[in-house]
Motif scaffolding. Sequence first.
Motif, PDB file in Angstrom:
ATOM      1  N   LYS A 166       0.832  -1.206   0.000  1.00  0.00           N
ATOM      2  CA  LYS A 166       0.000   0.000   0.000  1.00  0.00           C
ATOM      3  C   LYS A 166       0.867   1.257   0.000  1.00  0.00           C
ATOM      4  CE  LYS A 166      -1.018  -1.022   4.863  1.00  0.00           C
ATOM      5  NZ  LYS A 166      -0.906  -2.472   4.972  1.00  0.00           N
ATOM      6  N   PRO A 167       0.343   2.296  -0.629  1.00  0.00           N
ATOM      7  CA  PRO A 167       1.106   3.546  -0.685  1.00  0.00           C
ATOM      8  C   PRO A 167       1.270   4.123   0.712  1.00  0.00           C
ATOM      9  CG  PRO A 167      -0.667   3.548  -2.276  1.00  0.00           C
ATOM     10  CD  PRO A 167      -0.888   2.360  -1.401  1.00  0.00           C
ATOM     11  N   LEU A 168       2.411   4.727   0.948  1.00  0.00           N
ATOM     12  CA  LEU A 168       2.672   5.261   2.280  1.00  0.00           C
ATOM     13  C   LEU A 168       1.971   6.584   2.511  1.00  0.00           C
ATOM     14  CD1 LEU A 168       6.416   4.688   3.156  1.00  0.00           C
ATOM     15  CD2 LEU A 168       4.413   3.578   4.085  1.00  0.00           C
ATOM     16  N   PHE A 169       1.897   7.433   1.444  1.00  0.00           N
ATOM     17  CA  PHE A 169       1.388   8.792   1.646  1.00  0.00           C
ATOM     18  C   PHE A 169       0.040   8.945   0.968  1.00  0.00           C
ATOM     19  CE2 PHE A 169       6.064   9.019   1.469  1.00  0.00           C
ATOM     20  CZ  PHE A 169       6.271   9.323   2.806  1.00  0.00           C
ATOM     21  N   GLY A 170      -0.972   8.228   1.469  1.00  0.00           N
ATOM     22  CA  GLY A 170      -2.332   8.381   0.970  1.00  0.00           C
ATOM     23  C   GLY A 170      -2.516   7.830  -0.425  1.00  0.00           C
ATOM     24  N   GLY A 171      -3.754   7.862  -0.882  1.00  0.00           N
ATOM     25  CA  GLY A 171      -4.075   7.352  -2.202  1.00  0.00           C
ATOM     26  C   GLY A 171      -4.207   5.853  -2.169  1.00  0.00           C
ATOM     27  N   THR A 172      -4.760   5.274  -3.220  1.00  0.00           N
ATOM     28  CA  THR A 172      -4.940   3.829  -3.276  1.00  0.00           C
ATOM     29  C   THR A 172      -4.251   3.247  -4.493  1.00  0.00           C
ATOM     30  OG1 THR A 172      -7.051   4.286  -4.341  1.00  0.00           O
ATOM     31  CG2 THR A 172      -7.108   3.695  -2.000  1.00  0.00           C
ATOM     32  N   ASP A 173      -3.968   4.081  -5.510  1.00  0.00           N
ATOM     33  CA  ASP A 173      -3.372   3.540  -6.728  1.00  0.00           C
ATOM     34  C   ASP A 173      -1.884   3.286  -6.501  1.00  0.00           C
ATOM     35  OD1 ASP A 173      -5.766   3.749  -7.849  1.00  0.00           O
ATOM     36  OD2 ASP A 173      -5.336   5.567  -9.036  1.00  0.00           O
ATOM     37  N   VAL A 174      -1.429   2.149  -7.035  1.00  0.00           N
ATOM     38  CA  VAL A 174      -0.011   1.829  -6.926  1.00  0.00           C
ATOM     39  C   VAL A 174       0.600   1.902  -8.319  1.00  0.00           C
ATOM     40  CG1 VAL A 174       1.668   0.109  -6.245  1.00  0.00           C
ATOM     41  CG2 VAL A 174      -0.430   0.363  -4.938  1.00  0.00           C
ATOM     42  N   HIS A 175       1.227   3.033  -8.619  1.00  0.00           N
ATOM     43  CA  HIS A 175       1.954   3.138  -9.886  1.00  0.00           C
ATOM     44  C   HIS A 175       3.369   2.637  -9.672  1.00  0.00           C
ATOM     45  CE1 HIS A 175      -1.387   5.416 -11.417  1.00  0.00           C
ATOM     46  NE2 HIS A 175      -1.326   6.211 -10.366  1.00  0.00           N
ATOM     47  N   TRP A 176       4.130   2.535 -10.742  1.00  0.00           N
ATOM     48  CA  TRP A 176       5.478   1.986 -10.574  1.00  0.00           C
ATOM     49  C   TRP A 176       6.370   2.889  -9.748  1.00  0.00           C
ATOM     50  CZ3 TRP A 176       9.534   4.765 -12.477  1.00  0.00           C
ATOM     51  CH2 TRP A 176       9.253   5.706 -13.475  1.00  0.00           C
ATOM     52  N   TYR A 177       6.041   4.212  -9.731  1.00  0.00           N
ATOM     53  CA  TYR A 177       6.912   5.142  -9.020  1.00  0.00           C
ATOM     54  C   TYR A 177       6.382   5.483  -7.629  1.00  0.00           C
ATOM     55  CZ  TYR A 177       3.234   8.065 -10.937  1.00  0.00           C
ATOM     56  OH  TYR A 177       2.028   8.554 -11.272  1.00  0.00           O
ATOM     57  N   THR A 178       5.171   4.941  -7.275  1.00  0.00           N
ATOM     58  CA  THR A 178       4.585   5.314  -5.993  1.00  0.00           C
ATOM     59  C   THR A 178       5.496   4.862  -4.843  1.00  0.00           C
ATOM     60  OG1 THR A 178       2.494   4.780  -7.022  1.00  0.00           O
ATOM     61  CG2 THR A 178       2.464   5.221  -4.659  1.00  0.00           C
ATOM     62  N   ILE A 179       5.598   5.716  -3.832  1.00  0.00           N
ATOM     63  CA  ILE A 179       6.374   5.328  -2.644  1.00  0.00           C
ATOM     64  C   ILE A 179       5.462   4.504  -1.746  1.00  0.00           C
ATOM     65  CG2 ILE A 179       7.566   6.173  -0.611  1.00  0.00           C
ATOM     66  CD1 ILE A 179       8.522   8.483  -2.218  1.00  0.00           C
ATOM     67  N   THR A 180       5.767   3.224  -1.636  1.00  0.00           N
ATOM     68  CA  THR A 180       4.912   2.308  -0.887  1.00  0.00           C
ATOM     69  C   THR A 180       5.690   1.727   0.286  1.00  0.00           C
ATOM     70  OG1 THR A 180       5.618   0.535  -2.315  1.00  0.00           O
ATOM     71  CG2 THR A 180       3.584   1.639  -2.917  1.00  0.00           C
ATOM     72  N   ASN A 181       5.050   0.815   1.013  1.00  0.00           N
ATOM     73  CA  ASN A 181       5.770   0.153   2.101  1.00  0.00           C
ATOM     74  C   ASN A 181       6.926  -0.682   1.551  1.00  0.00           C
ATOM     75  OD1 ASN A 181       3.909  -1.456   0.928  1.00  0.00           O
ATOM     76  ND2 ASN A 181       3.031  -2.278   2.815  1.00  0.00           N
ATOM     77  N   VAL A 182       6.810  -1.118   0.287  1.00  0.00           N
ATOM     78  CA  VAL A 182       7.943  -1.802  -0.340  1.00  0.00           C
ATOM     79  C   VAL A 182       9.157  -0.881  -0.348  1.00  0.00           C
ATOM     80  CG1 VAL A 182       8.759  -2.883  -2.440  1.00  0.00           C
ATOM     81  CG2 VAL A 182       6.374  -3.104  -1.796  1.00  0.00           C
ATOM     82  N   THR A 183       8.936   0.352  -0.766  1.00  0.00           N
ATOM     83  CA  THR A 183      10.023   1.331  -0.818  1.00  0.00           C
ATOM     84  C   THR A 183      10.648   1.512   0.557  1.00  0.00           C
ATOM     85  OG1 THR A 183       8.543   2.456  -2.308  1.00  0.00           O
ATOM     86  CG2 THR A 183      10.582   3.570  -1.762  1.00  0.00           C
TER      87      THR A 183
END
Lengths: 78, 254, 180
Positions: free
Chosen positions: B26-43
């Motif tokens: 899931k994205p860390l800073f709000g939003g629900t869409d996961v694009h390739w550049y989104t900063i997520t918990n993976v990041t």
Amino acid sequence: MEGDIAELGKYIGVGLTAIGMGGAAMGVGNVAGNFLSGALRNPSAAASQTATLFIGMAFAEALGIFSFLVALLLMFAV
Amino acid sequence: MATEAAHGAEEGSSLVFHPMDQFIVKPLFGGTDVHWYTITNVTLWMALTIVAVLLLMVLATSGKKQVPSRGQSIAEMAYGFVYKMVEDVSGKDGLRYFPYIFTLFMFIVFANVLGLLPMSFTTTSHFAVTVVLALAVFLGVTILGFVLHGTHFLGLFWVSSAPGPLRPVLAVIEIISYFVRPVSHSIRLAGNVMAGHAVIKVFAGFAAIAAVSPVSILAIVGMYGLEVLVAFIQAYVFTILTCVYLKDALHPAH
Amino acid sequence: MATETHDAVEGAAHAAESAGMPQLDFSTWGNQIFWLIVTLVVIYLILSKVALPRVGAVLADRAGTIANNIAAADELKQKARDAEAAYEKALADARAEAAAIVEATRAEASEKLKAATAKADEQIAAKAAESEAAIAEIRAGALEAAETVARDAAAEIVSALGFAAKDDEIAGAVSSRLKG
């Protein structure tokens, strides 16, 4: 109702697939046990063969992981 | 609909099992869409892996002491461990690829161990990660084999010590097993890590029942110890299999 | 019926996406793969540019120091062995010298002894010869005296028997008897 039967079949399938992991457990145990009995016979050669032991365990375990994966796929993805 | 019904029934009972929820990206800073550049918990957890590598391999060794400090001697131990593994399994000429193999080992070890922290996210439990790791090894090793040996590399599949008529059959088996390598290589790591974490979560679900909770907590403790072991063993196995494949590429003689 | 099935399938697919395996949610793969590659490249750069050369240098340095120390220790051991050999040699030399001196002294002493013995032997031989000569003289004297006595006694006996005999005859007879 037919949905329930499909569900039933799915869970039975998952259970049956999970049996495969028992085979992997036997395989890994067999590898480790044979290594240990060989190592007790010739302890000086044991240290040089630990890499082989882990490779053999990994190959035996991979098949168990496959059945685990199929179980997961049945459970969550089908 | 059927799945939804089952899910609803699960929610209704007192036992709630969501063993797979810990793996959701899931994205860390709000939003629900996961694009390739989104900063997520993976990041986040991959960045923490980098931080851990920096702490161990750079900060702890900054003293460059003759008599090592605690951190430096762990770093030296890791270096010596992987170096000896590459040397023993792949041979002297495999040492040219030591930095790549050490990178893989360090990443997997720290991702596994950081994933054991409570509330953490385990990057190596995702097939996306392990498939990329295994494909990188598979493609790298195959290309290396063809670059070094040309068509002689195909001799890997031709078991010349076997009796004549058996050789084509063996060649088919060898080719199949060669292409199954990246599959088993990636699924082994992700499967082991995922299975352990899911089992811990299932036991944690049982802890909701007061009568079973002591047993369930003891089981979690036991599984956790086993998972620490698995975290290291899987990193070791991944690395040593990489070395084995590298050896096949460097010395394809069967 | 048909729409219901369709709905069910769609619903199941949606449920699988939200409650199924997050690992099989392919919409997140791009994100994970991107960040994985970034991470691996960063770790690779950290390790190959900084960490591995440093650790390798430290290990090589330590191996060098240990080898140097072992070499120095070997050298010292060699020196100690040399010193011991020199000491042994000096000891052996001294012992040989002492033995030579003892030998020389003994030879000298025995030489002196021999000379003294020879001298003493000579003196004894001279004395013995002198004594022998004296004895021979005495013996000769004794014989002569016995002859004189025998001659006188014979002359007396002859005269006592009433015979007159010449001195020459008596002397001749006595001496022939004595000789015989």
